[in-house]
Design a protein around this motif. Structure first.
Motif: not given
Length: 245
Positions: A72, A75, A77, A80-81, A84, A108-110, A114, A146
């Motif tokens: 979270r 910065h 991506e 984050i991928r 997740s 989640d907002r991201d 999700r 998305s």
């Protein structure tokens, strides 16, 4: 490292991968996130009930909650991928035990988190045919903002239903007519994954019109899906269509 230590839940390796993540390098971080998932595959790390070895159990639980926070804050991506997908692998075969973690990621907002949540759901309920999982995936497939998340949700259906594959083509039939090319692509892939190696004529007939889709990657999905269905089939299968394909 992820592949050679798959499922070992070795605390020393988990710790080293976490240190690599902390360097905040996008490409290495993405790989480290996925590798963490492989090392902890199916342990349910981060859930209240888990099958972690007693040695390093507390530390691993702490690392997993740090991972969620890190996803979270960073910065990148890619990182984050990676995280997740790593978290998704940890939920493999966890079923209800994974619900809290999945819900947390799903809301989640991201969009990248999700996206991971769809794979977490697909892996947690892999092969169970769970109606609850199918309901959530179908809802996401038509409602998320998305494209990537919708795509992951449709592909997830194939994993949940791989033991009753004949249900997949019926489920995604309407999604194949979606105006969204990502959903059409994922529908082709879901049919391919579920019906892989069966040579099923009905599924092939479903994918055939998609080979002329106006979007290039939907045509790609239809080609890959058809190829998966024709896997290990002889040329005599399906009225010698294999050769033409």
């Amino acid at each position: 490292v992820g592949l050679t230590s798959m499922g070992s839940a070795d605390y020393a390796i988990v710790n080293e991968l976490k240190e690599l993540l902390d360097t905040d390098s996008a490409v290495a971080g993405e790989a480290a996130g996925m590798a963490l998932g492989m090392v902890l595959v199916g342990t349910g790390a981060g859930n209240t009930h888990n099958s972690l070895p007693s040695q390093g159990k507390e530390e691993i639980m702490e690392i997993v909650s740090e991972l969620k926070n890190y996803a979270r804050e960073t910065h990148h991506e890619k990182i984050i991928r990676g995280i997740s997908m790593g978290l998704a692998l940890m939920q493999f075969q966890q079923e209800e035990n994974a619900d809290a973690m999945i819900e947390d990621m799903r809301t989640d907002r991201d969009p990248v988190l999700r996206y991971g949540a769809q794979y977490a759901l697909a892996l947690a309920y892999c092969g169970t045919g769970s109606n609850k999982a199918i309901r959530i995936l179908l809802h996401t497939a038509v409602s998320d903002v998305s494209d990537d998340v919708r795509m992951a949700a449709v592909i997830g259906l194939a994993f949940v239903l791989f033991k009753t594959p004949e249900r997949v083509p019926q489920l995604v039939k309407l999604l194949m007519e979606s105006f969204n090319p990502h959903v059409r692509y994922a529908s082709c892939m879901a049919v391919g994954i579920a019906m892989a190696g069966t040579g099923d004529a009905e599924s092939i007939a479903m994918l055939e019109p998609m080979l002329d889709d106006m979007t290039d990657y939907v045509r790609q999905g239809a080609l890959i899906g058809t190829a998966m269905i024709y896997m290990q089939q002889s040329d005599s299968c399906n009225n010698r269509k294999v050769k033409a394909f």
